[in-house]
Design a protein around this motif. Structure first.
Motif, PDB file in Angstrom:
ATOM      1  N   SER A  18       0.933  -1.126   0.092  1.00  0.00           N
ATOM      2  CA  SER A  18       0.029   0.015  -0.003  1.00  0.00           C
ATOM      3  C   SER A  18       0.680   1.206   0.051  1.00  0.00           C
ATOM      4  N   ASN A  19       2.057   1.126   0.487  1.00  0.00           N
ATOM      5  CA  ASN A  19       2.762   2.609   0.581  1.00  0.00           C
ATOM      6  C   ASN A  19       4.398   2.023   0.125  1.00  0.00           C
ATOM      7  N   ASP A  20       4.767   1.052  -0.272  1.00  0.00           N
ATOM      8  CA  ASP A  20       5.960   0.594  -0.815  1.00  0.00           C
ATOM      9  C   ASP A  20       7.153   0.591   0.344  1.00  0.00           C
ATOM     10  N   PHE A  21       6.547   0.630   1.591  1.00  0.00           N
ATOM     11  CA  PHE A  21       7.599   0.148   2.842  1.00  0.00           C
ATOM     12  C   PHE A  21       8.176  -0.838   2.727  1.00  0.00           C
ATOM     13  N   LYS A  22       9.503  -1.076   2.914  1.00  0.00           N
ATOM     14  CA  LYS A  22      10.092  -2.376   3.041  1.00  0.00           C
ATOM     15  C   LYS A  22      11.071  -2.560   4.295  1.00  0.00           C
ATOM     16  N   PHE A  23      10.868  -3.823   4.911  1.00  0.00           N
ATOM     17  CA  PHE A  23      11.784  -4.043   6.437  1.00  0.00           C
ATOM     18  C   PHE A  23      12.163  -5.243   5.971  1.00  0.00           C
ATOM     19  N   ILE A  24      13.534  -5.660   6.954  1.00  0.00           N
ATOM     20  CA  ILE A  24      14.239  -6.920   6.847  1.00  0.00           C
ATOM     21  C   ILE A  24      14.020  -7.469   8.178  1.00  0.00           C
ATOM     22  N   THR A  25      13.525  -8.843   8.396  1.00  0.00           N
ATOM     23  CA  THR A  25      13.386  -9.406   9.363  1.00  0.00           C
ATOM     24  C   THR A  25      13.792 -10.859   9.109  1.00  0.00           C
ATOM     25  N   ARG A  26      13.719 -11.939  10.168  1.00  0.00           N
ATOM     26  CA  ARG A  26      14.099 -13.089   9.852  1.00  0.00           C
ATOM     27  C   ARG A  26      12.646 -13.856   9.795  1.00  0.00           C
ATOM     28  N   SER A  27      12.882 -14.958   8.885  1.00  0.00           N
ATOM     29  CA  SER A  27      11.612 -15.753   8.671  1.00  0.00           C
ATOM     30  C   SER A  27      11.839 -17.156   8.128  1.00  0.00           C
ATOM     31  N   THR A  28      10.941 -17.956   8.143  1.00  0.00           N
ATOM     32  CA  THR A  28      11.086 -19.178   7.556  1.00  0.00           C
ATOM     33  C   THR A  28      10.180 -19.430   6.129  1.00  0.00           C
ATOM     34  N   ILE A  29       9.353 -18.466   6.121  1.00  0.00           N
ATOM     35  CA  ILE A  29       8.516 -18.372   4.671  1.00  0.00           C
ATOM     36  C   ILE A  29       9.426 -18.624   3.470  1.00  0.00           C
ATOM     37  N   GLN A  30       8.632 -19.372   2.732  1.00  0.00           N
ATOM     38  CA  GLN A  30       9.281 -19.696   1.247  1.00  0.00           C
ATOM     39  C   GLN A  30       8.536 -18.885   0.440  1.00  0.00           C
ATOM     40  N   THR A  31       9.329 -18.441  -0.355  1.00  0.00           N
ATOM     41  CA  THR A  31       8.902 -17.395  -1.514  1.00  0.00           C
ATOM     42  C   THR A  31       9.622 -17.588  -2.768  1.00  0.00           C
ATOM     43  N   ARG A  32       9.177 -17.092  -3.793  1.00  0.00           N
ATOM     44  CA  ARG A  32       9.881 -17.325  -5.134  1.00  0.00           C
ATOM     45  C   ARG A  32      10.755 -15.994  -5.702  1.00  0.00           C
ATOM     46  N   GLU A  33      10.355 -14.912  -5.092  1.00  0.00           N
ATOM     47  CA  GLU A  33      10.508 -13.636  -5.531  1.00  0.00           C
ATOM     48  C   GLU A  33      11.840 -13.161  -4.776  1.00  0.00           C
ATOM     49  N   THR A  34      12.564 -12.566  -5.329  1.00  0.00           N
ATOM     50  CA  THR A  34      13.838 -11.879  -4.550  1.00  0.00           C
ATOM     51  C   THR A  34      13.844 -10.209  -4.943  1.00  0.00           C
ATOM     52  N   ILE A  35      14.523  -9.621  -4.152  1.00  0.00           N
ATOM     53  CA  ILE A  35      14.735  -8.209  -4.300  1.00  0.00           C
ATOM     54  C   ILE A  35      16.019  -7.921  -3.772  1.00  0.00           C
ATOM     55  N   GLU A  36      16.786  -6.706  -4.598  1.00  0.00           N
ATOM     56  CA  GLU A  36      17.770  -6.061  -4.004  1.00  0.00           C
ATOM     57  C   GLU A  36      17.495  -5.098  -2.994  1.00  0.00           C
ATOM     58  N   PHE A  37      17.829  -5.313  -1.796  1.00  0.00           N
ATOM     59  CA  PHE A  37      17.950  -4.389  -0.802  1.00  0.00           C
ATOM     60  C   PHE A  37      19.201  -3.797   0.121  1.00  0.00           C
ATOM     61  N   GLU A  38      19.493  -2.729   0.098  1.00  0.00           N
ATOM     62  CA  GLU A  38      20.538  -2.348   1.104  1.00  0.00           C
ATOM     63  C   GLU A  38      21.940  -3.179   0.602  1.00  0.00           C
ATOM     64  N   GLY A  39      21.841  -3.321  -0.781  1.00  0.00           N
ATOM     65  CA  GLY A  39      23.123  -3.944  -1.718  1.00  0.00           C
ATOM     66  C   GLY A  39      23.217  -5.389  -1.566  1.00  0.00           C
ATOM     67  N   ALA A  40      22.095  -6.015  -1.082  1.00  0.00           N
ATOM     68  CA  ALA A  40      22.179  -7.484  -0.947  1.00  0.00           C
ATOM     69  C   ALA A  40      20.857  -8.076  -1.640  1.00  0.00           C
ATOM     70  N   SER A  41      20.737  -9.361  -1.991  1.00  0.00           N
ATOM     71  CA  SER A  41      19.676  -9.801  -2.458  1.00  0.00           C
ATOM     72  C   SER A  41      18.911 -10.809  -1.379  1.00  0.00           C
ATOM     73  N   TYR A  42      17.682 -10.708  -1.338  1.00  0.00           N
ATOM     74  CA  TYR A  42      16.818 -11.269  -0.198  1.00  0.00           C
ATOM     75  C   TYR A  42      15.624 -11.673  -0.625  1.00  0.00           C
ATOM     76  N   PRO A  43      14.858 -12.585  -0.226  1.00  0.00           N
ATOM     77  CA  PRO A  43      13.809 -13.353  -0.741  1.00  0.00           C
ATOM     78  C   PRO A  43      12.799 -12.261  -0.453  1.00  0.00           C
ATOM     79  N   LEU A  44      11.404 -12.044  -1.250  1.00  0.00           N
ATOM     80  CA  LEU A  44      10.546 -11.043  -0.751  1.00  0.00           C
ATOM     81  C   LEU A  44       9.350 -11.595  -0.686  1.00  0.00           C
TER      82      LEU A  44
END
Length: 88
Positions: A18-44
């Protein structure tokens, strides 16, 4: 600990759609998408509401009507038991 029985606990980026806010946390969720965030690639993981958009945390009232569900409900049930009328 036994090997192979625990899920992969890793850093994941959650994105509030709804507002394009992003944050990093730890999780066991499975996802197919990835994103470049703060210079590294993370699952989205895309979410509809976060603390940045929820009215309780923001203090702003915001109506979220997903695919006209409120209108569909009002058409189906009308004004039965309601003090207000529904415009048709």
């Amino acid at each position: 600990m036994k090997e192979g029985i625990h899920p992969d606990y890793r850093d994941v980026v959650f994105q509030d759609m709804s507002n394009d806010f992003k944050f990093i946390t730890r999780s066991t969720i499975q996802t197919r998408e990835t994103i470049e965030f703060e210079g590294a690639s993370y699952p989205l993981v895309k979410i509809e509401v976060s603390s940045e958009s929820h009215p309780f945390y923001t203090g702003k009232h915001k109506i979220v009507d997903t695919a006209g569900r409120v209108d569909k409900f009002r058409k189906k049930f009308g004004t039965v038991g309601s003090k207000t009328s529904v415009a048709e």
